[in-house]
Scaffold this active site. Structure first.
Site, short mmCIF file in Angstrom:
data_model
loop_
_atom_site.label_atom_id
_atom_site.label_comp_id
_atom_site.label_asym_id
_atom_site.label_seq_id
_atom_site.Cartn_x
_atom_site.Cartn_y
_atom_site.Cartn_z
N ARG A 89 -2.93 0.20 -11.65
CA ARG A 89 -4.07 0.50 -10.78
C ARG A 89 -5.39 0.57 -11.53
O ARG A 89 -6.38 1.05 -10.99
CB ARG A 89 -3.90 1.87 -10.14
CG ARG A 89 -2.90 1.87 -9.03
CD ARG A 89 -3.06 3.14 -8.24
NE ARG A 89 -1.84 3.33 -7.51
CZ ARG A 89 -1.78 3.61 -6.22
NH1 ARG A 89 -2.87 3.78 -5.55
NH2 ARG A 89 -0.63 3.75 -5.63
N ARG A 163 1.90 12.86 5.15
CA ARG A 163 1.66 13.07 3.73
C ARG A 163 0.45 13.99 3.56
O ARG A 163 -0.48 13.91 4.35
CB ARG A 163 1.37 11.72 3.06
CG ARG A 163 2.55 11.22 2.26
CD ARG A 163 2.40 9.81 1.83
NE ARG A 163 1.20 9.51 1.06
CZ ARG A 163 0.93 8.32 0.54
NH1 ARG A 163 1.78 7.34 0.70
NH2 ARG A 163 -0.18 8.11 -0.14
N ARG A 174 -9.39 8.39 -2.06
CA ARG A 174 -8.45 7.36 -2.54
C ARG A 174 -9.09 5.98 -2.47
O ARG A 174 -8.90 5.14 -3.36
CB ARG A 174 -7.17 7.37 -1.69
CG ARG A 174 -6.20 8.44 -2.12
CD ARG A 174 -5.38 8.94 -0.97
NE ARG A 174 -4.46 7.95 -0.44
CZ ARG A 174 -3.84 8.08 0.74
NH1 ARG A 174 -4.07 9.13 1.50
NH2 ARG A 174 -3.00 7.16 1.15
P1 AP5 Z 1 0.39 5.87 -3.14
O1 AP5 Z 1 1.50 6.65 -2.57
O2 AP5 Z 1 0.70 4.56 -3.72
O3 AP5 Z 1 -0.75 5.74 -2.03
P2 AP5 Z 1 -1.85 4.62 -1.69
O4 AP5 Z 1 -2.14 3.67 -2.76
O5 AP5 Z 1 -3.01 5.42 -1.17
O6 AP5 Z 1 -1.18 3.74 -0.63
P3 AP5 Z 1 -0.38 4.18 0.63
O7 AP5 Z 1 1.02 4.54 0.24
O8 AP5 Z 1 -1.15 5.20 1.42
O9 AP5 Z 1 -0.43 2.85 1.50
P4 AP5 Z 1 0.50 1.56 1.49
O10 AP5 Z 1 -0.32 0.42 1.03
O11 AP5 Z 1 1.81 1.81 0.83
O12 AP5 Z 1 0.69 1.39 3.07
P5 AP5 Z 1 1.97 1.60 4.02
O13 AP5 Z 1 2.88 0.44 3.88
O14 AP5 Z 1 2.54 2.96 3.88
O15 AP5 Z 1 -0.35 6.73 -4.25
C1 AP5 Z 1 -0.69 8.10 -3.95
C2 AP5 Z 1 -1.39 8.76 -5.12
O16 AP5 Z 1 -0.53 8.78 -6.28
C3 AP5 Z 1 -2.68 8.06 -5.63
O17 AP5 Z 1 -3.79 8.42 -4.82
C4 AP5 Z 1 -2.76 8.62 -7.06
O18 AP5 Z 1 -3.23 9.95 -7.05
C5 AP5 Z 1 -1.29 8.63 -7.49
N1 AP5 Z 1 -0.90 7.35 -8.12
C6 AP5 Z 1 -0.18 6.35 -7.54
N2 AP5 Z 1 -0.04 5.30 -8.39
C7 AP5 Z 1 -0.66 5.66 -9.53
C8 AP5 Z 1 -0.88 5.00 -10.76
N3 AP5 Z 1 -0.44 3.77 -11.00
N4 AP5 Z 1 -1.57 5.67 -11.73
C9 AP5 Z 1 -2.03 6.91 -11.53
N5 AP5 Z 1 -1.87 7.59 -10.37
C10 AP5 Z 1 -1.20 6.98 -9.37
O19 AP5 Z 1 1.25 1.48 5.46
C11 AP5 Z 1 0.34 2.48 5.89
C12 AP5 Z 1 0.48 2.68 7.40
O20 AP5 Z 1 0.10 1.48 8.07
C13 AP5 Z 1 1.91 2.98 7.89
O21 AP5 Z 1 1.87 3.84 8.99
C14 AP5 Z 1 2.45 1.60 8.28
O22 AP5 Z 1 3.44 1.70 9.28
C15 AP5 Z 1 1.18 0.92 8.81
N6 AP5 Z 1 1.18 -0.53 8.56
C16 AP5 Z 1 1.63 -1.19 7.46
N7 AP5 Z 1 1.42 -2.52 7.58
C17 AP5 Z 1 0.78 -2.71 8.79
C18 AP5 Z 1 0.28 -3.86 9.47
N8 AP5 Z 1 0.36 -5.09 8.94
N9 AP5 Z 1 -0.33 -3.67 10.67
C19 AP5 Z 1 -0.43 -2.42 11.21
N10 AP5 Z 1 0.02 -1.30 10.60
C20 AP5 Z 1 0.62 -1.44 9.40
MG MG Z 2 2.67 3.44 -0.18
#
Ligand code: AP5
Ligand code: MG
Length: 220
Positions: A89, A163, A174
């Site tokens: 990231r 979450r 974020r």
């Molecule tokens: P992390 O858990 O990875 O959170 P994020 O990057 O904010 O991403 P999300 O998990 O919220 O979203 P996603 O892209 O996975 O979407 P999803 O498929 O769930 O990281 C959390 C924290 O951990 C960071 O902020 C940081 O503090 C730490 N961290 C993580 N990695 C790190 C690293 N490498 N280094 C340091 N710190 C780190 O989909 C979201 C929603 O949308 C769901 O409800 C889903 O059903 C819906 N959805 C999905 N696709 C679609 C679509 N095509 N159309 C409509 N709805 C959809």
């Molecule tokens: Mg995720």
């Protein structure tokens, strides 16, 4: 399966797509966020420290991340491939990941840029709910992703949970972190000729179809 890196803002669908890809290719899905959430809920000092950072969308220190990820990749189930969702990231993490892979005689082969704007991402984040028992993810704001019964998992009937960082304030932090630390990686992977851009506004199934067609290019 090719070694993939995702570059995508929060809620672009990293987790959703990773699950689909992994079930298609039978490789383990390693969600870095889930690994961190496991530690953060442990109640230890380390967990509390991580929890505080995650609430504000701050990246955890690289040394810790390398230790966490190397430990996970050493497990036997990663021998024939894996999909990391959420790493690297930042520029420093991209370099560390290259080193980590080099030790395994591997390299990043494809970078999928899931493009989604701020408003759509915010809508998805504030509607997301997941099942603490079986891990299924739903969305109360998006047709087709709503649970049949409000706040109840369709599959195991457990109450759905939000979450801690899925609120507007944490989301903004974020998203800022993503723009500042992660988006510049597009240049890093562009220079290596590895970027493919996907419109993440499409339905999850359409996004998946596009990803599979990219992954199958050149395969006979
Ligand atoms: P992390 O858990 O990875 O959170 P994020 O990057 O904010 O991403 P999300 O998990 O919220 O979203 P996603 O892209 O996975 O979407 P999803 O498929 O769930 O990281 C959390 C924290 O951990 C960071 O902020 C940081 O503090 C730490 N961290 C993580 N990695 C790190 C690293 N490498 N280094 C340091 N710190 C780190 O989909 C979201 C929603 O949308 C769901 O409800 C889903 O059903 C819906 N959805 C999905 N696709 C679609 C679509 N095509 N159309 C409509 N709805 C959809
Ligand atoms: Mg995720």
């Amino acid at each position: 399966m090719k070694n993939i890196v995702f570059i995508a803002p929060p809620a672009a669908g990293k987790g959703t797509q990773a699950k689909k890809i992994c079930s298609h290719y039978h490789v383990p899905h390693i969600s870095v966020g889930d690994l961190l959430r496991e530690v953060s809920s442990s109640g230890t000092e380390e967990g509390k420290n991580i929890d505080e950072k995650m609430k504000h969308g701050i990246l955890i220190e690289d040394t810790y991340m390398v230790h966490l990820i190397e430990g996970r990749l050493q497990k036997g189930d990663c021998e024939n491939g894996f999909l990391l969702d959420g790493f690297p990231r930042s520029q420093s993490q991209a370099l560390l990941y290259d080193e980590m892979l080099e030790k395994r005689a591997q390299r990043v082969e494809l970078c999928l840029y899931l493009k989604l704007d701020y408003e759509e991402a915010k809508n998805r984040i504030t509607g997301r709910m997941s099942c603490p028992n079986c891990g299924h993810v739903f969305n109360e704001k998006i047709e087709g992703l709503k649970p049949i019964q409000d706040y109840i998992c369709d599959f195991c009937k457990t109450s759905l949970a939000k979450r801690k960082d899925d609120n507007e304030e944490s989301f903004k932090e974020r998203f800022d972190t993503y723009q500042r630390e992660t988006e510049p990686l597009l240049t890093y992977y562009q220079q290596k000729g590895l970027i493919r851009t996907i419109d993440a506004c499409q339905s999850a199934d359409e996004v998946f179809k596009e990803i599979i067609s990219i992954l199958e290019e050149g395969a006979s």
